[in-house]
Structure formats: structure tokens, C-alpha cells
Design an enzyme around this catalytic site. Structure first.
Site, mmCIF file in Angstrom:
data_model
loop_
_atom_site.group_PDB
_atom_site.id
_atom_site.type_symbol
_atom_site.label_atom_id
_atom_site.label_comp_id
_atom_site.label_asym_id
_atom_site.label_seq_id
_atom_site.Cartn_x
_atom_site.Cartn_y
_atom_site.Cartn_z
ATOM 1 C CD GLN A 19 8.362 -60.191 60.617
ATOM 2 O OE1 GLN A 19 8.916 -59.577 61.779
ATOM 3 N NE2 GLN A 19 9.087 -60.245 59.288
ATOM 4 C CG HIS A 33 8.974 -57.142 65.958
ATOM 5 N ND1 HIS A 33 10.049 -57.713 66.345
ATOM 6 C CD2 HIS A 33 9.094 -56.986 64.635
ATOM 7 C CE1 HIS A 33 10.786 -58.215 65.283
ATOM 8 N NE2 HIS A 33 10.117 -57.743 64.260
ATOM 9 C CG ASN A 55 12.504 -55.869 66.319
ATOM 10 O OD1 ASN A 55 13.709 -56.466 66.461
ATOM 11 N ND2 ASN A 55 12.472 -55.677 65.211
ATOM 12 C CD GLU A 56 15.093 -54.412 62.888
ATOM 13 O OE1 GLU A 56 15.906 -55.497 62.552
ATOM 14 O OE2 GLU A 56 14.406 -54.231 62.195
ATOM 15 C CD GLU A 115 15.230 -59.502 63.636
ATOM 16 O OE1 GLU A 115 15.522 -59.244 62.643
ATOM 17 O OE2 GLU A 115 14.294 -59.061 64.383
ATOM 18 C CD1 TRP A 147 9.145 -56.792 58.855
ATOM 19 C CD2 TRP A 147 6.509 -56.131 59.167
ATOM 20 N NE1 TRP A 147 8.674 -56.843 60.224
ATOM 21 C CE2 TRP A 147 7.569 -56.653 60.355
ATOM 22 C CE3 TRP A 147 5.333 -56.152 59.357
ATOM 23 C CZ2 TRP A 147 6.648 -56.654 61.660
ATOM 24 C CZ3 TRP A 147 4.771 -55.903 60.413
ATOM 25 C CH2 TRP A 147 5.484 -56.703 61.579
#
Length: 468
Positions: free
Chosen positions: A19, A116, A159-160, A375, A429
Site C-alpha cells: 500500500q 500483509h 496482518n488480518e 490500526e 486495496w
């Protein structure tokens, strides 16, 4: 009463390789699934994003000037292993050494994520984490990074994990763009959690210095009508999909009977079965007490209502308020109370949800050691005026979330830091460049950085630990 945060609290900013970096094919970087997926499906690409690949010294200097003493960075797996395995790319390794050195020079502690959303294309097209071979490839990649980057003090495996399975196989807005396949969602969650556990155990067994954890997105789920048992059930099932399944894997080393009852119900209604193996649970169990920290990404909460019908999900990617829809067969549908504010992207603003989620982790998983809010932030169509952005809405959003973190700490939760998403404006995204989150405004034409009003406010909070 004015609220405060501890003296040793980290006031961070968050980024992610794909990103922020740009340079998607530079210096030997291998392709990721997003490259072609964006080209085929969207009106934007990740080139040059925020050009962090070249401009990280500028962003880190700004961080130091504005009191940001921690930064979330992710390593692009395909910069290290262009195809996810095999030959190491020395230019990728060198880049991250230089980046981490600059972080330390500027007194900004890097919290480094291994994955990520950006599995290398060669592995992604082979099933990504639905393919168990990917577990081995990830652990090998993690091992190389642990050995190579000894200057890193804080590691995050993933991440996530939740939104990856969700984006790839439920909503279908992430490559490979499959919709409504809940068995794939759970299998992806599970295999990634096994990968996490294996990497954590390896890190600890090898005696590396530093800390390791995982970052989970944990949107809090409430029943639309708390007195209606069907709404309560809908919220519980939705919580299992997004939160409880992965939290159980992280801290229990297994799935509780209640979690599995919910999973089995969802799969009974929607089809599919899971491949959960004995050795998976051995790996999960071995790592459950080894996590040094949990990263919580929190943006919003949802209210769930009982619903009897077919699955339909409409993603609001352009900030057209009210255009989203979310209902899952056998689970429920999202329906927010009318008085709860929403962003243009239909994200519900509810700081209390962050407090409730922190206290839930503390209550349900007492073997957690500490939490970072990794975040949190507000996506906005920022108006650039007089070389800045007067983003009072963002300041208000962050202030209210910092206040509930202060409350959670007062009530016994061990929360050690906060990372605002995002440090500077980055590429989003499934929303492109219109949705901005940064403390620093990025002119994507010139790549110049301009501190927003929120950056000056954040600096003062970081300096004083007083939230006002």
C-alpha cells in the site's frame, strides 16, 4: 475529565508494503496476485502508491518531528523470495536493512509484519493458504527474516488473517475473487493460524531476541435487538466468522466446543467441510502461550439481525454512503441502529466497540500478555486547502478511540501502544486513492508530503500523553 495514557505508551503510525512502497517490479521484486487483479478489475494500481520505497527517509523524518515513535512496516515477501521460495533476492534484503536502520536513526521503533495481504503470485495462484504447502513456504520465509533482520525487536506474523479469508472467499474483493464460500474462509483462517503458530514456535525455540505476535482485525458484533434471542445468535455466529475462530486458535490452541458448534452450523447451511488435522492442533497448542502481544486492528462495529434468506454482499468501494449490503444465509444480516454515525464507505463509528473488544480479550483469553492497537483511523475524502487538510473529523475519531483505550487501561487491560492508520496517505486495496487516512497528506502526482491538522494534534498528545 481529561484522560491520559501511560508515559511509555507508543504513539505509532502504520503502513504496509504493497500500500505504500510502489516499486512493484523494482530491484528483483516478484509479482503478487494483486498486480494483475487490480489491472483486470479496478480503476487504479499500486504504482507508485506513496513511493515509500524511495521516500521512506522523508516519512521517517516527519515521524520524528511529529512525535511518532513507532511505525508498522511490512516486508514484501516477494522482495525477499520473488517466487515465495528458493533463491533469496539480495537487493530486497538490503532495502529492508536500510529501512530499519533509518527507523532506528530517527528513534521510530519498527514493528515488522511478515505478511500483509501480499502472498507472492507463484504461491497465490497455487491455492494460497488453502494449499498446505504454503504453510512450509511461509515458515521458511519467516525463518530467513528472523535470522537476517536481527535489528528488528517486534515481529508480527500476519496482518488480518480474518479479512484475508473474508476478502478472498466471502466478499470476493481480493484475489482470487471468490464469493460466499464459507468453508474456504474457515480453512484459510485455520491454515494461516497454523502458519503463525509454527513461526512463533520456531522464533522462540531458536532463541531470537525480541518479541513476536499477530495482528487480528476484531470488529465487535452486537445483536440489533439484545432481547431477541435470534439476533443474539446472529451476532454470535458473525463473531465466530470474524473474531472467535482466530482468537481461539491464537490463545486456546484449539476451537472451543461453542465455536465449533457455530462453525458446523454455518457449514451445514452453506456447504463444505474443513480439513483440521491432529498435527495442526499440536502446533496451535504449542504456541498458544508464546505470543508476546496481540495487535488489534479496530475500525468499526456491526449490529446483526436474524435473517432467513440467501447470501448477498455488496461492497461499497467508492464511498457512496448507503450502497453496501451484507447478509449471510444461516447467520444474519447487518443492520445498524439509525443513530450510529457511519463513514461514506458505510463503516460504523463506534469507539465503545474497541473498549468492549479489548475487555473481551482480557476476559476470554487471560493468557494474553499485552495488546497494541495496531490500526485505527478514519478514511476520508480529504480536502487539501492551504497546503494542509483541516481534518477535525479525524481528530475527533482518534481522540474518542484513545479515550476508550485509556478507560480500558484503567480497568486493568494491558494496552501498550496505538498505531494510527495510516502514517501517510496510502493506496487502499479495494478503494484506490480517494480514501485517505494519513497524518501526512500525499500529493500522489508529486509525492510531496504535507502534515494535516491531525498531525499537529497527534504530536501534542504524544508529547504530553494527555488526550484533549
Amino acid at each position: 475529565m481529561t484522560k491520559t495514557l501511560p508515559k511509555d505508551f507508543i504513539f505509532g503510525g502504520a503502513t504496509a508494503a504493497y500500500q505504500a512502497e510502489g516499486a512493484t517490479h523494482t530491484d528483483g521484486k516478484g509479482p503478487v496476485a494483486w498486480d494483475k487483479y487490480l489491472e483486470d478489475n479496478y480503476w487504479y494500481t499500486a504504482e507508485p502508491a506513496s513511493d515509500f520505497y524511495n521516500r521512506y527517509p522523508v516519512d521517517l523524518k516527519l515521524s520524528e518531528e511529529f512525535g511518532v515513535n513507532g511505525i508498522r512496516i511490512s516486508i514484501a515477501w516477494s522482495r525477499i523470495f520473488p517466487t515465495g521460495k528458493g533463491e533469496v533476492n539480495p537487493k530486497g534484503v538490503e532495502y529492508y536493512h536500510n529501512l530499519f536502520a533509518e527507523c532506528h536513526k530517527r528513534h521510530v521503533e519498527p514493528f515488522v509484519t511478515l505478511h500483509h495481504f501480499d502472498t507472492p503470485e507463484a504461491l497465490h495462484s497455487n491455492g494460497d493458504f488453502l494449499n498446505r504447502e504454503n504453510i512450509e513456504h511461509f515458515v521458511n520465509y519467516a525463518e530467513l527474516c528472523f535470522k537476517e533482520f536481527s535489528e528488528v525487536n517486534y515481529w508480527t506474523t500476519f496482518n488480518e488473517i480474518g479479512p484475508i479469508g473474508d476478502g478472498q472467499y466471502l466478499v470476493g474483493k481480493f484475489p482470487p475473487g471468490i464469493q460466499y464460500d464459507l468453508a474456504k474462509v474457515f480453512q484459510s483462517h485455520h491454515n494461516m493460524m497454523v502458519s503463525h503458530a509454527r513461526a512463533v514456535k520456531l522464533f522462540k525455540d531458536s532463541g531470537y531476541s525480541g518479541e513476536i505476535g499477530v495482528v487480528h482485525a476484531l470488529p465487535t458484533k452486537y445483536p440489533f435487538d439484545a432481547n431477541n434471542p435470534d439476533d443474539v445468535r446472529a451476532a454470535e455466529l458473525e463473531d465466530i466468522i470474524h473474531n472467535k475462530f482466530i482468537l481461539d486458535a491464537t490463545y486456546l490452541g484449539k476451537y472451543s466446543d461453542k465455536t465449533m458448534e457455530g462453525v458446523n452450523h454455518i457449514l451445514e447451511v452453506n456447504g463444505g467441510e474443513l480439513d483440521l488435522r491432529e498435527e495442526d492442533f499440536a502446533a496451535l497448542d504449542a504456541a498458544k502461550d508464546l505470543n508476546d502481544f496481540l495487535g488489534i486492528n479496530y475500525y468499526m462495529s456491526d449490529w446483526m439481525q436474524a435473517f432467513d434468506g440467501e447470501t448477498e454482499i455488496i461492497h461499497n468501494g467508492k464511498g457512496e454512503k448507503g450502497s453496501s449490503k451484507y447478509q449471510i444465509k444461516g447467520v444474519g444480516r447487518r443492520k445498524a441502529p439509525v443513530d450510529v454515525p457511519k463513514t461514506d464507505w458505510d463503516w460504523i463509528i463506534f469507539p465503545q466497540g474497541l473498549y468492549d473488544q479489548i475487555m473481551r480479550v482480557k476476559a476470554d483469553y487471560p493468557n494474553y500478555k499485552k495488546i497494541y492497537i495496531t490500526e485505527n483511523g478514519l478514511g476520508y475524502k480529504d480536502e487539501f486547502v492551504d497546503n494542509t487538510v483541516y481534518d477535525d473529523g479525524r481528530i475527533d475519531y482518534v481522540k474518542k478511540h484513545l479515550e476508550v483505550i485509556s478507560d480500558a487501561i484503567s480497568d486493568g487491560a494491558n494496552v501498550k501502544g496505538y498505531f494510527m492508520w495510516s502514517l501517510m496517505d496510502v493506496f487502499s486495496w479495494s478503494n484506490g486513492y480517494e480514501k485517505r487516512y494519513g497524518l501526512f497528506y500525499v500529493d500522489f502526482e508529486t509525492q510531496e508530503r504535507y502534515p494535516k491538522k491531525s498531525a499537529y494534534w497527534y504530536k501534542k498528545v504524544a508529547e504530553t500523553q494527555v488526550i484533549e
